[in-house]
Write an enzyme that holds these catalytic residues in place. Sequence first.
Site, short mmCIF file in Angstrom:
data_model
loop_
_atom_site.label_atom_id
_atom_site.label_comp_id
_atom_site.label_asym_id
_atom_site.label_seq_id
_atom_site.Cartn_x
_atom_site.Cartn_y
_atom_site.Cartn_z
N LYS A 95 -0.32 -2.51 -10.24
CA LYS A 95 0.60 -1.70 -9.43
C LYS A 95 0.52 -0.21 -9.77
O LYS A 95 1.45 0.55 -9.53
CB LYS A 95 2.05 -2.18 -9.58
CG LYS A 95 2.29 -3.58 -9.08
CD LYS A 95 2.12 -3.67 -7.60
CE LYS A 95 2.29 -5.11 -7.11
NZ LYS A 95 1.91 -5.23 -5.69
N GLY A 96 -0.59 0.16 -10.36
CA GLY A 96 -0.76 1.56 -10.70
C GLY A 96 -1.36 2.38 -9.57
O GLY A 96 -1.54 3.59 -9.69
N GLY A 97 -1.71 1.72 -8.49
CA GLY A 97 -2.26 2.43 -7.35
C GLY A 97 -3.77 2.57 -7.38
O GLY A 97 -4.34 3.43 -6.71
N THR A 98 -4.46 1.71 -8.12
CA THR A 98 -5.91 1.80 -8.22
C THR A 98 -6.58 1.54 -6.87
O THR A 98 -7.60 2.13 -6.57
CB THR A 98 -6.45 0.80 -9.26
OG1 THR A 98 -5.90 -0.49 -8.99
CG2 THR A 98 -6.07 1.22 -10.67
N ARG A 99 -6.04 0.64 -6.11
CA ARG A 99 -6.63 0.35 -4.80
C ARG A 99 -6.60 1.58 -3.92
O ARG A 99 -7.55 1.89 -3.21
CB ARG A 99 -5.88 -0.83 -4.15
CG ARG A 99 -6.29 -1.13 -2.73
CD ARG A 99 -7.76 -1.38 -2.55
NE ARG A 99 -8.27 -2.54 -3.26
CZ ARG A 99 -9.52 -3.01 -3.14
NH1 ARG A 99 -10.39 -2.41 -2.33
NH2 ARG A 99 -9.90 -4.05 -3.84
N1 LIG Z 1 0.50 7.26 -3.38
C1 LIG Z 1 1.29 6.24 -3.72
N2 LIG Z 1 2.55 6.44 -4.07
C2 LIG Z 1 3.35 5.43 -4.45
N3 LIG Z 1 2.94 4.13 -4.50
C3 LIG Z 1 1.68 3.89 -4.15
C4 LIG Z 1 0.77 4.91 -3.75
N4 LIG Z 1 -0.42 4.33 -3.50
C5 LIG Z 1 -0.27 3.02 -3.70
N5 LIG Z 1 0.99 2.75 -4.08
C6 LIG Z 1 1.54 1.43 -4.39
O1 LIG Z 1 0.81 0.88 -5.49
C7 LIG Z 1 0.90 -0.53 -5.40
C8 LIG Z 1 -0.49 -1.12 -5.49
O2 LIG Z 1 -1.03 -0.89 -6.77
P1 LIG Z 1 -2.52 -1.38 -7.12
O3 LIG Z 1 -3.47 -0.78 -6.16
O4 LIG Z 1 -2.74 -1.12 -8.56
O5 LIG Z 1 -2.45 -2.92 -6.77
S1 LIG Z 1 -2.46 -4.18 -7.68
O6 LIG Z 1 -1.53 -4.03 -8.78
O7 LIG Z 1 -3.81 -4.43 -8.13
O8 LIG Z 1 -2.00 -5.25 -6.77
C9 LIG Z 1 1.55 -0.86 -4.08
O9 LIG Z 1 2.90 -1.14 -4.34
P2 LIG Z 1 3.69 -2.31 -3.60
O10 LIG Z 1 3.71 -1.92 -2.14
O11 LIG Z 1 5.06 -2.31 -4.22
O12 LIG Z 1 2.93 -3.57 -3.83
C10 LIG Z 1 1.38 0.42 -3.30
O13 LIG Z 1 2.35 0.56 -2.30
#
Ligand SMILES: Nc1ncnc2c1ncn2[C@@H]1O[C@H](COP(=O)(O)OS(=O)(=O)O)[C@@H](OP(=O)(O)O)[C@H]1O
Length: 143
Positions: A95-99
């Site tokens: 959920k760190g936003g790596t995608r």
């Molecule tokens: N710019 C920005 N600002 C705030 N939040 C953001 C941003 N980009 C991605 N996201 C949120 O990051 C969540 C996805 O994290 P990951 O890409 O690491 O996914 S995962 O953990 O591997 O599933 C996912 O959270 P959730 O929607 O709660 O699942 C994304 O909405």
Amino acid sequence: MTTLIFCSDTIMQNPAYEAHRCLLIQNVGGKKLLQKFHYCSVPGDSKEKVHNKTWASLMPTPRSSGQEQRTTNNTGTPKFGNKRLPQAIIVGVKKGGTRAVLEFIRVHPDVRAVGTEPHFFDRNYDRGLEWYSLLSTFLSCYK
Ligand SMILES: Nc1ncnc2c1ncn2[C@@H]1O[C@H](COP(=O)(O)OS(=O)(=O)O)[C@@H](OP(=O)(O)O)[C@H]1O
């Protein structure tokens, strides 16, 4: 204790980054600990040998060497990526936003990226570097 030294090209070409492009990962009691950055060791050093392969033998060759197995379109841009180790790795907590980071970067036409997360370091490390290098068309910046 198993020590893995990971060396990778950086996307940033600033020489200031080059000295810090080696990442030491130590496996202590089954737990892989991400360490501070270290300098690359000399090629052939025993620490570089992983699964009978050296990082040097699996790392991308410079574009100018002509050794890449590239298939190009009319613009000279690789149509399909090479099967090789990545030039960049996105690391992040769940959920760190790596995608999102990946999706932003892969918009660039010269970038090739894996479709799904390979989870090499946490789940598939035992498969070895050869598996990792042949896995897919990794995130690679060609220019
Ligand atoms: N710019 C920005 N600002 C705030 N939040 C953001 C941003 N980009 C991605 N996201 C949120 O990051 C969540 C996805 O994290 P990951 O890409 O690491 O996914 S995962 O953990 O591997 O599933 C996912 O959270 P959730 O929607 O709660 O699942 C994304 O909405």
